[in-house]
Design a protein around this motif. Structure first.
Motif, short mmCIF file in Angstrom:
data_model
loop_
_atom_site.label_atom_id
_atom_site.label_comp_id
_atom_site.label_asym_id
_atom_site.label_seq_id
_atom_site.Cartn_x
_atom_site.Cartn_y
_atom_site.Cartn_z
N GLN A 84 -37.19 -68.72 93.04
CA GLN A 84 -36.14 -69.46 91.24
C GLN A 84 -36.74 -69.74 90.01
N ASP A 130 -40.93 -61.52 85.43
CA ASP A 130 -41.10 -60.85 86.54
C ASP A 130 -40.38 -59.25 86.26
N PRO A 168 -38.36 -65.44 87.74
CA PRO A 168 -37.69 -63.46 87.57
C PRO A 168 -37.76 -63.33 85.98
#
Length: 467
Positions: free
Chosen positions: A20, A383, A380
């Motif tokens: 996370q 990504d 994230p």
């Protein structure tokens, strides 16, 4: 438009097991004790009127009920506010750095607002092009006057030429009148009112002087290229009530209109000739996939042309200032109007890559270093940006797009004047002239004039804020 992809190393590890986003520090919280303090004991002198100081009587269970509820509400409000601030600051880490502080950007924001207000099925192209080019000149008042007067002068010349020739007033004749404005000298009496427009081979991509792309530059210098010429043609056609279409091909655009026999006629304004589909296909950079996905050689309607106008607005902004989230907003609007707009997809890909480069830099990650790039698995949003870039690459590669080198494009432009293409153009011209003579003959036999279309042409309207 050139494909300017930034090279990015590929991820080796898979997407599973990604962590996370690390907790970021938030603003300090205010404790309940700081707000309320501690209550004193029950005043033993309560009820004694001679007492100089009356202490409130608050039972412990009442305090724990009311005060703690108030304390909890304030604590939650502070937590929500801190969370909102933290999220806003965190959000900025994954966005392009704003360029709104630079002089002139406001003109582009206003242009975008005004373009967005246009009815995409019924608008004046002259107005849309004006908004884009005027933004580049910081909404200059003199530019407005010059632009409007030059368009009106061109329309007057075309109408006078048509009236003098006495041609039948239909869509083909109107288009031919506009075409002659580009390809031939226009005379009023014995004087030349306008010379044929020439192709400007010098810096035709606008790398050194971006105004080379503009319709206003074309009208001022009487020379243009494959971006400005077709736009001016469509503007003038719209003004006199002619129907024509913009058509895109790699690094190029041209005009089509329907002939009397139902055939679509293509005009290459760069050399003042009619052309066949085979000429465009001979460039060698149009794949079958591109035709299937409707990237090229499609008759673009009002909505699709407006999409390209938004791309032009973004292009001018990028040329002057660079990439920020305003560019992303403009390109998204272009794609809403025409999802097949390959130029919009190319600018989107570039914008996504610049955003990723800026975002990774804020986290100390060098995307060119494959080992460092692995760290985006723990963040994230990075990504997601990386995956969006790859989705863009997949779409562009599968769409049939192929980048046409500048030297190859110049060579292809030169081939327009080949004997084969000139012969084809002469054949088309002879057929059109034959059909026109036939129409005029039939018109004389019937001894009546064909009335113009009832619908009024689109008028050039300057937005109120520029007046």
């Amino acid at each position: 438009m050139m494909r300017l992809f930034i090279t990015i190393c590929c991820l080796i590890a898979g997407s599973s097991g990604f962590g996370q986003i690390p907790d970021l520090p938030v603003a300090g919280r205010v404790s309940a004790s700081n707000i309320f303090g501690r209550s004193g004991e029950v005043n033993k002198n309560y009820g004694n009127k001679s007492s100089q100081r009356l202490e409130p009587v608050i039972r412990p269970h009442v305090q724990n009920s009311n005060h703690l509820r108030a304390e909890e509400m304030i604590r939650k409000d502070l937590e929500n506010e801190n969370r909102r601030i933290a999220e806003a600051e965190n959000y900025k880490k994954f966005m392009l750095a704003p360029l709104s502080g630079q002089k002139g950007t406001e003109a582009y924001y206003r242009a975008f607002e005004n373009l967005s207000k246009l009815d995409h099925d019924n608008y004046s192209l002259a107005e849309a092009v004006f908004l884009v080019e005027n933004a580049y000149y910081d909404n200059d008042k003199d530019f407005q006057k010059s632009y409007q007067s030059q368009i009106q002068r061109a329309v007057d010349i075309i109408r006078r030429s048509s009236n003098r020739n006495g041609t039948v007033d239909d869509n083909v004749s109107r288009n031919l009148a506009v075409f002659r404005y580009f390809a031939e000298d226009s005379k009023i009496g014995s004087k030349v009112a306008h010379k044929a427009i020439k192709y400007d081979f010098e810096d035709y991509m606008g790398a050194k002087d971006y105004s080379k792309m503009f319709v206003s530059k074309l009208m001022k210098k009487n020379s243009g290229q494959c971006h400005s010429m077709p736009l001016l043609y469509l503007i003038l056609a719209e003004q006199i009530g002619a129907e024509a279409y913009l058509v895109m091909s790699p690094n190029h655009s041209y005009i089509r209109f329907e002939g009397d026999d139902g055939e679509m006629l293509s005009i290459e304004l760069t050399n003042g000739m009619f052309s066949a589909n085979s000429f465009v296909l001979n460039s060698g950079y149009i794949k079958a996939e591109a035709l299937k996905n409707k990237l090229y050689m499609q008759n673009l309607g009002k909505k699709e042309v407006l999409s390209q106008t938004f791309v032009d607005l973004a292009s001018g902004y990028i040329h002057k200032y660079g990439y920020d989230e305003f560019v992303a907003k403009v390109i998204n609007k272009a794609l809403q109007l025409n999802p097949n707009n390959i130029n919009a997809h190319l600018w989107k890909s570039n914008t996504d890559q610049v955003r990723f480069m800026q975002s990774t830099a804020r986290f100390g990650i060098d995307p060119q270093n494959n080992e460092q790039l692995q760290h985006i698995r723990d963040i994230p949003p990075l990504d997601m940006q990386y995956r969006e870039i790859n989705r863009g690459f997949v779409y562009i590669d599968s769409s049939g797009f192929a980048e046409m080198p500048a030297e190859q494009y110049q060579q292809w432009l030169g081939s327009m004047k080949s004997t084969e293409n000139k012969q084809k153009s002469d054949e088309i011209t002879e057929r059109i002239q034959f059909l026109n003579r036939h129409k005029q003959s039939e018109s004389l036999k019937k001894s009546k004039t064909i009335t113009p279309k009832k619908e009024a042409p689109k008028t050039f309207r300057i937005p109120k804020e520029f007046l």
